[in-house]
Motif scaffolding. Structure first.
Motif, PDB file in Angstrom:
ATOM      1  N   UNK A 162      90.074  42.003  40.185  1.00 42.70           N
ATOM      2  CA  UNK A 162      89.999  41.680  41.614  1.00 42.70           C
ATOM      3  C   UNK A 162      89.863  40.174  41.815  1.00 42.70           C
ATOM      4  N   UNK A 163      90.474  39.635  42.887  1.00 44.16           N
ATOM      5  CA  UNK A 163      90.447  38.185  43.118  1.00 44.16           C
ATOM      6  C   UNK A 163      89.046  37.588  43.134  1.00 44.16           C
ATOM      7  N   UNK A 164      88.078  38.283  43.734  1.00 49.63           N
ATOM      8  CA  UNK A 164      86.733  37.714  43.807  1.00 49.63           C
ATOM      9  C   UNK A 164      86.115  37.642  42.411  1.00 49.63           C
ATOM     10  N   UNK A 165      86.472  38.576  41.543  1.00 51.38           N
ATOM     11  CA  UNK A 165      85.971  38.543  40.162  1.00 51.38           C
ATOM     12  C   UNK A 165      86.598  37.379  39.411  1.00 51.38           C
ATOM     13  N   UNK A 166      87.903  37.186  39.608  1.00 53.34           N
ATOM     14  CA  UNK A 166      88.576  36.041  38.977  1.00 53.34           C
ATOM     15  C   UNK A 166      87.926  34.741  39.413  1.00 53.34           C
ATOM     16  N   UNK A 167      87.615  34.641  40.703  1.00 50.23           N
ATOM     17  CA  UNK A 167      86.990  33.413  41.215  1.00 50.23           C
ATOM     18  C   UNK A 167      85.624  33.175  40.584  1.00 50.23           C
ATOM     19  N   UNK A 168      84.870  34.243  40.376  1.00 50.51           N
ATOM     20  CA  UNK A 168      83.539  34.114  39.772  1.00 50.51           C
ATOM     21  C   UNK A 168      83.640  33.659  38.318  1.00 50.51           C
ATOM     22  N   UNK A 169      84.639  34.164  37.599  1.00 53.75           N
ATOM     23  CA  UNK A 169      84.721  33.898  36.160  1.00 53.75           C
ATOM     24  C   UNK A 169      85.706  32.790  35.778  1.00 53.75           C
ATOM     25  N   UNK A 170      86.351  32.173  36.756  1.00 48.68           N
ATOM     26  CA  UNK A 170      87.273  31.087  36.433  1.00 48.68           C
ATOM     27  C   UNK A 170      86.543  29.974  35.683  1.00 48.68           C
ATOM     28  N   UNK A 171      87.090  29.589  34.535  1.00 47.60           N
ATOM     29  CA  UNK A 171      86.518  28.533  33.690  1.00 47.60           C
ATOM     30  C   UNK A 171      85.129  28.886  33.158  1.00 47.60           C
ATOM     31  N   UNK A 172      84.785  30.156  33.179  1.00 48.35           N
ATOM     32  CA  UNK A 172      83.468  30.560  32.669  1.00 48.35           C
ATOM     33  C   UNK A 172      83.416  30.422  31.151  1.00 48.35           C
ATOM     34  N   UNK A 173      82.343  29.842  30.680  1.00 47.51           N
ATOM     35  CA  UNK A 173      82.127  29.687  29.237  1.00 47.51           C
ATOM     36  C   UNK A 173      80.659  29.974  28.943  1.00 47.51           C
ATOM     37  N   UNK A 174      80.430  30.565  27.807  1.00 45.69           N
ATOM     38  CA  UNK A 174      79.048  30.861  27.440  1.00 45.69           C
ATOM     39  C   UNK A 174      78.420  29.702  26.671  1.00 45.69           C
ATOM     40  N   UNK A 175      77.159  29.474  26.921  1.00 42.69           N
ATOM     41  CA  UNK A 175      76.403  28.470  26.172  1.00 42.69           C
ATOM     42  C   UNK A 175      75.669  29.097  24.999  1.00 42.69           C
ATOM     43  N   UNK A 176      75.827  30.411  24.829  1.00 40.59           N
ATOM     44  CA  UNK A 176      75.157  31.122  23.746  1.00 40.59           C
ATOM     45  C   UNK A 176      75.980  31.033  22.458  1.00 40.59           C
ATOM     46  N   UNK A 177      75.335  30.635  21.391  1.00 41.93           N
ATOM     47  CA  UNK A 177      76.007  30.513  20.100  1.00 41.93           C
ATOM     48  C   UNK A 177      75.483  31.497  19.060  1.00 41.93           C
ATOM     49  N   UNK A 178      74.346  32.113  19.337  1.00 49.21           N
ATOM     50  CA  UNK A 178      73.740  33.022  18.372  1.00 49.21           C
ATOM     51  C   UNK A 178      73.810  34.458  18.904  1.00 49.21           C
ATOM     52  N   UNK A 179      74.347  35.381  18.107  1.00 47.50           N
ATOM     53  CA  UNK A 179      74.406  36.783  18.537  1.00 47.50           C
ATOM     54  C   UNK A 179      73.048  37.330  18.967  1.00 47.50           C
TER      55      UNK A 179
END
Length: 495
Positions: free
Chosen positions: A96-113
């Motif tokens: 859905x477009x609103x979901x795309x907008x929320x996650x655009x360019x989203x990156x995690x700062x978590x490096x450890x499982x």
């Protein structure tokens, strides 16, 4: 934030405290408060879609249960892939477009499982039944408000204190069917408070016919938020409060601001600082060449209002007294609008921005001349304590002002001038002209010369000092601009 369930919001507060405490465990891994809020946004959104039966907005492989069922490195890799796929702007993934907008360019700062596993486990174990009773929007907003107390994150620059927002909304009385705009939406506080007010007066929209209810959910709220991370938080916040309106990730002082269109109600707290770039709006005249900042936003608000529309805008003190562009802006505004009320806000509400602030209440006239006949000023700053970490702002602070303002959202209720010893006074247009159209209208002098003297918390004191330094820099820059050569300027009296 207030809960709607029988526990009065206690569950929500407990959940917020639990989730926020997890951030302490991640600090050693280089995850900042800001990154942590973003991380919770990505994860909570997936879980809340499951809890609200709205998982149709995303493809099955990227729903919460799929992430929860994985473990270790596989879970972290799947999480990264989920962020990538949900933010795919090609439109080929069934998102859905609103979901795309929320996650655009989203990156995690978590490096450890192990860090991801801890967050996923904590979110899964939340008492979601009780959380839904309180309201999932309140849960998320509680997390956003939590960041305002963390100076290290600097997230406070995006937030207007909830008691102030609620006070403003109660006074301007948003109505069903009105287009309500915020050109500097932040995390959506004004839009959400307006929606909450309307739902409270329409039995959660059930009193409206289907078409009007759909308008409220999908088209009543418009706005922009230029900062990408804040825009993401705003969309999430709106959606969890039952608002499907899509605000834009644009700069309202560029051409996209004009494209927002007209509104019956504009509520906003724009950035207080001035930026190096200048406005780029073909429809602007007064602040056309001004640096981006609060004054151009005032021009936007005036131009965005429908005739008869009303607005409340939070502005720093210099907007009320600056010469040159500031004076021309005020003169123009008072011609086109009835600037009926100014609230001088207490000290310490916006230390992150380093300025003293006010709320301008105005109504766009149906003609283009002489709309302001008098300005009422309520001084809630003089002889008031400073607000900060040790003295939080509460709704009670605004009760007397709300009573003095009256029930008319256009500022036309019967009012009483309390004289030089009181907090509420009326100044005629002639008196303001005699002050060269300065709206810095202060008269109270009392025992509390400087509320900042009462501050005790080091963070509050440091923020106050920083605020004074920023003010000094602004004044120096303004003086420099004032003495630079410039061409003749004219005042436009019509919009």
């Amino acid at each position: 934030m207030s809960g709607n369930g029988s526990n009065g919001g206690r569950t929500t507060r407990d959940i917020v405290a639990k989730l926020w405490k997890l951030c302490d465990n991640l600090q050693g891994g280089g995850v900042s408060y800001k990154d942590y809020v973003n991380e919770l946004t990505y994860l909570l959104f997936l879980k809340m879609l499951e809890e609200t039966n709205r998982e149709d907005l995303i493809p099955a492989p990227y729903r919460w249960r799929k992430l929860y069922e994985k473990a270790g490195e596989e879970q972290l890799l799947h999480y990264r892939r989920t962020l990538l796929e949900l933010g795919d702007t090609t439109g080929k993934r069934g998102v859905a477009p609103i979901v795309v907008a929320i996650y655009t360019d989203a990156k995690t700062a978590l490096n450890k499982p192990v860090d991801l596993a801890g967050l996923v486990k904590a979110i899964e174990e939340i008492d979601w039944f009780s959380a839904k009773e309180d309201g999932l929007g309140d849960l998320y907003e509680g997390l956003l408000e939590k960041t305002t107390s963390e100076k290290k994150s600097k997230a406070g620059q995006y937030f207007t204190p909830r008691p102030l927002i609620d006070c403003i909304v109660r006074l301007v009385k948003p109505q069903p069917g009105e287009v309500i705009q915020d050109p500097a939406a932040g995390t959506g506080g004004f839009l959400i408070a307006s929606d909450t007010y309307i739902k409270a007066h329409t039995d959660n929209l059930y009193q409206l016919e289907a078409a009007r209810a759909a308008f409220q959910r999908e088209r009543a709220y418009v706005g922009s938020e230029f900062v990408r991370d804040t825009y993401r938080l705003c969309l999430m916040n709106l959606l969890l409060h039952g608002i499907d309106s899509m605000i834009q990730p644009d700069d309202s002082l560029e051409a996209a601001g004009e494209a927002l269109g007209k509104a019956e109600l504009v509520l906003t707290n724009p950035p207080f600082n001035r930026f190096p770039t200048t406005t780029n709006r073909a429809d602007f005249s007064i602040t056309a060449a001004a640096r981006k900042g609060p004054m151009p936003f005032v021009e936007h608000v005036v131009r965005a209002l429908q005739p008869g529309g009303r607005a409340a805008i939070v502005v720093p003190d210099p907007v009320l007294y600056d010469d040159d562009t500031g004076r021309r802006l005020r003169s123009w505004m008072m011609e086109l609008c009835d600037v009926h009320t100014i609230l001088r806000l207490p000290t310490g509400i916006f230390y992150a921005q380093g300025v003293k602030t006010n709320v301008l209440f105005l109504t766009r006239g149906r003609s283009d001349r002489g709309n302001t006949q008098a300005v009422w000023v309520y001084d809630l700053r003089a002889n008031m304590p400073a607000f900060g970490k040790t003295r939080p702002l509460t709704t009670d602070v605004f009760k007397e002002f709300e009573s003095a303002f009256g029930d008319d959202p256009y500022g036309k209720a019967a009012r009483v001038d309390t004289g030089e010893q009181g907090r509420f006074r009326c100044f005629t247009r002639e008196e303001i002209k005699a002050r060269d159209d300065s709206l810095e209208l202060a008269w109270l002098r009392g025992a509390v010369e400087d509320p900042e003297d009462e501050l005790t918390e080091p963070e509050d004191i440091a923020a106050a000092i920083l605020g004074h330094l920023k003010n000094a820099l602004e004044e120096i820059e303004g003086l420099t601009e004032a003495i630079e050569p410039r061409g003749a300027e004219t005042i436009e009296a019509t919009a």
